[in-house]
Write a protein that holds these residues in place. Sequence first.
Motif, PDB file in Angstrom:
ATOM      1  N   CYS A  68       0.812  -1.221   0.000  1.00 22.83           N
ATOM      2  CA  CYS A  68       0.000   0.000   0.000  1.00 22.83           C
ATOM      3  C   CYS A  68       0.839   1.262   0.000  1.00 22.83           C
ATOM      4  N   LEU A  69       2.140   1.153   0.204  1.00 21.34           N
ATOM      5  CA  LEU A  69       2.987   2.333   0.316  1.00 21.34           C
ATOM      6  C   LEU A  69       2.942   3.248  -0.903  1.00 21.34           C
ATOM      7  N   PRO A  70       2.856   2.718  -2.143  1.00 23.73           N
ATOM      8  CA  PRO A  70       2.774   3.627  -3.293  1.00 23.73           C
ATOM      9  C   PRO A  70       1.597   4.591  -3.220  1.00 23.73           C
ATOM     10  N   LEU A  71       0.531   4.200  -2.547  1.00 20.19           N
ATOM     11  CA  LEU A  71      -0.629   5.069  -2.434  1.00 20.19           C
ATOM     12  C   LEU A  71      -0.369   6.274  -1.548  1.00 20.19           C
ATOM     13  N   LEU A  72       0.702   6.207  -0.748  1.00 18.95           N
ATOM     14  CA  LEU A  72       0.980   7.270   0.206  1.00 18.95           C
ATOM     15  C   LEU A  72       2.121   8.162  -0.237  1.00 18.95           C
ATOM     16  N   SER A  73       2.568   8.035  -1.461  1.00 19.95           N
ATOM     17  CA  SER A  73       3.637   8.876  -1.977  1.00 19.95           C
ATOM     18  C   SER A  73       3.132  10.276  -2.265  1.00 19.95           C
ATOM     19  N   THR A  74       4.067  11.211  -2.439  1.00 19.96           N
ATOM     20  CA  THR A  74       3.688  12.597  -2.718  1.00 19.96           C
ATOM     21  C   THR A  74       2.872  12.696  -3.993  1.00 19.96           C
ATOM     22  N   ARG A  75       3.272  11.932  -5.025  1.00 19.35           N
ATOM     23  CA  ARG A  75       2.540  11.958  -6.286  1.00 19.35           C
ATOM     24  C   ARG A  75       1.117  11.458  -6.093  1.00 19.35           C
ATOM     25  N   SER A  76       0.976  10.433  -5.256  1.00 20.91           N
ATOM     26  CA  SER A  76      -0.355   9.888  -5.031  1.00 20.91           C
ATOM     27  C   SER A  76      -1.233  10.882  -4.293  1.00 20.91           C
ATOM     28  N   TYR A  77      -0.637  11.672  -3.373  1.00 20.75           N
ATOM     29  CA  TYR A  77      -1.416  12.669  -2.659  1.00 20.75           C
ATOM     30  C   TYR A  77      -2.101  13.612  -3.639  1.00 20.75           C
ATOM     31  N   SER A  78      -1.323  14.114  -4.619  1.00 25.13           N
ATOM     32  CA  SER A  78      -1.883  15.070  -5.571  1.00 25.13           C
ATOM     33  C   SER A  78      -2.921  14.404  -6.460  1.00 25.13           C
ATOM     34  N   LEU A  79      -2.687  13.148  -6.807  1.00 24.68           N
ATOM     35  CA  LEU A  79      -3.631  12.430  -7.656  1.00 24.68           C
ATOM     36  C   LEU A  79      -4.949  12.217  -6.947  1.00 24.68           C
ATOM     37  N   PHE A  80      -4.870  11.678  -5.713  1.00 25.77           N
ATOM     38  CA  PHE A  80      -6.084  11.368  -4.986  1.00 25.77           C
ATOM     39  C   PHE A  80      -6.794  12.622  -4.515  1.00 25.77           C
ATOM     40  N   SER A  81      -6.027  13.628  -4.096  1.00 21.41           N
ATOM     41  CA  SER A  81      -6.661  14.828  -3.571  1.00 21.41           C
ATOM     42  C   SER A  81      -7.370  15.610  -4.667  1.00 21.41           C
ATOM     43  N   SER A  82      -7.021  15.348  -5.925  1.00 27.95           N
ATOM     44  CA  SER A  82      -7.684  16.052  -7.016  1.00 27.95           C
ATOM     45  C   SER A  82      -9.148  15.689  -7.126  1.00 27.95           C
ATOM     46  N   SER A  83      -9.510  14.554  -6.526  1.00 32.14           N
ATOM     47  CA  SER A  83     -10.899  14.139  -6.566  1.00 32.14           C
ATOM     48  C   SER A  83     -11.723  14.815  -5.488  1.00 32.14           C
ATOM     49  N   SER A  84     -11.058  15.543  -4.562  1.00 35.50           N
ATOM     50  CA  SER A  84     -11.781  16.220  -3.500  1.00 35.50           C
ATOM     51  C   SER A  84     -12.496  17.428  -4.058  1.00 35.50           C
ATOM     52  N   SER A  85     -13.624  17.751  -3.471  1.00 38.89           N
ATOM     53  CA  SER A  85     -14.431  18.846  -4.001  1.00 38.89           C
ATOM     54  C   SER A  85     -13.826  20.197  -3.725  1.00 38.89           C
ATOM     55  N   THR A  86     -13.134  20.358  -2.567  1.00 34.58           N
ATOM     56  CA  THR A  86     -12.514  21.631  -2.224  1.00 34.58           C
ATOM     57  C   THR A  86     -11.131  21.404  -1.692  1.00 34.58           C
ATOM     58  N   SER A  87     -10.307  22.424  -1.769  1.00 31.01           N
ATOM     59  CA  SER A  87      -8.913  22.285  -1.372  1.00 31.01           C
ATOM     60  C   SER A  87      -8.742  22.106   0.113  1.00 31.01           C
ATOM     61  N   HIS A  88      -9.745  22.563   0.922  1.00 28.30           N
ATOM     62  CA  HIS A  88      -9.575  22.450   2.367  1.00 28.30           C
ATOM     63  C   HIS A  88     -10.132  21.139   2.932  1.00 28.30           C
ATOM     64  N   ASP A  89     -10.571  20.220   2.061  1.00 29.77           N
ATOM     65  CA  ASP A  89     -11.082  18.937   2.531  1.00 29.77           C
ATOM     66  C   ASP A  89      -9.974  18.069   3.106  1.00 29.77           C
ATOM     67  N   PHE A  90      -8.760  18.302   2.703  1.00 31.37           N
ATOM     68  CA  PHE A  90      -7.669  17.423   3.103  1.00 31.37           C
ATOM     69  C   PHE A  90      -6.417  18.228   3.425  1.00 31.37           C
ATOM     70  N   ASP A  91      -5.885  18.010   4.592  1.00 27.86           N
ATOM     71  CA  ASP A  91      -4.676  18.687   5.030  1.00 27.86           C
ATOM     72  C   ASP A  91      -3.606  17.616   5.237  1.00 27.86           C
ATOM     73  N   ASN A  92      -2.518  17.697   4.451  1.00 25.44           N
ATOM     74  CA  ASN A  92      -1.511  16.633   4.522  1.00 25.44           C
ATOM     75  C   ASN A  92      -0.405  16.924   5.525  1.00 25.44           C
ATOM     76  N   ARG A  93      -0.656  17.837   6.462  1.00 25.17           N
ATOM     77  CA  ARG A  93       0.329  18.093   7.506  1.00 25.17           C
ATOM     78  C   ARG A  93       0.166  17.067   8.632  1.00 25.17           C
ATOM     79  N   PRO A  94       1.251  16.423   9.083  1.00 23.14           N
ATOM     80  CA  PRO A  94       1.157  15.446  10.168  1.00 23.14           C
ATOM     81  C   PRO A  94       0.613  16.084  11.447  1.00 23.14           C
TER      82      PRO A  94
END
Length: 267
Positions: free
Chosen positions: A21-47
């Motif tokens: 599952c690690l490939p799903l958590l890469s930086t590239r995957s973040y941008s890919l998956f987050s693009s499906s979110s309706s708004t930019s504030h739906d997801f915050d990738n800060r730990p």
Amino acid sequence: RKSTMLRPLISSSRTTICKACLPLLSTRSYSLFSSSSSTSHDFDNRPLYEGHIPTNKLQKSVLAVGSAILGFIDPTRADLIATLGETTGSCALKSIREKMLQSPEGRQILASRPFINMETLPSHLKHLPPSTFGGSYYQFMSSHGYSPDERPKVRMVDDEDLAYVMLRYRQVHDFWHVLAGMDTSVKEEVAVKWMEMVQTGLPMTMLSAVVGGLRLSIRDQIELYTKMAPWAVRCGRQSTNLMSVLYENHFEDDLVEFRKKLNFVPY
């Protein structure tokens, strides 16, 4: 100083996130998956805490489905079970926290956040009589070569308080084995999961309870579903909230009396 009570069991399957599952958590995957979110504030990738791996809803869904399928194929994969628990347990963890807040001991646990590991276990545990809770716990752990340090850290719960609740659940699991008088065979692990399902409501425990028995022999399935599972459901319902117990204060208690205090009837 570390207690020499137990020798840690080293296993690559103790990592929290399955390697597949690690490939799903890469930086590239973040941008890919987050693009499906309706708004930019739906997801915050800060730990939010040390070791936290932020994941959005789509990532959690993919990880949950993948870990569930692979976990069914290989139920010994602790990393898959951990991933499934963290990606599906948000609502249940909130409910557990609310129940803990209703008791003084539960509130104390949430406020002080005690950890159960080799550093915190008392060094005299191995000298306690086996009739005590602590002595029975020591025998259970040492006879299997288990260490409390093996419990994986929480990575994908997006709330620091809930992450601790999940960690606490993992760390008290072996205490529940001792209270139940259950060993670690597949059918006994599944029976404990039935009890955990009633106590916690975590989806991961439900899946383990329902699916876990399918790999047993017909004879073991009969015992599980006619005797062990009914006991586990009764036990989970009638016992006190087991997540609100400071087990660390009861190591010297007589095991039988401690069970009575918790209204816990062993199998």
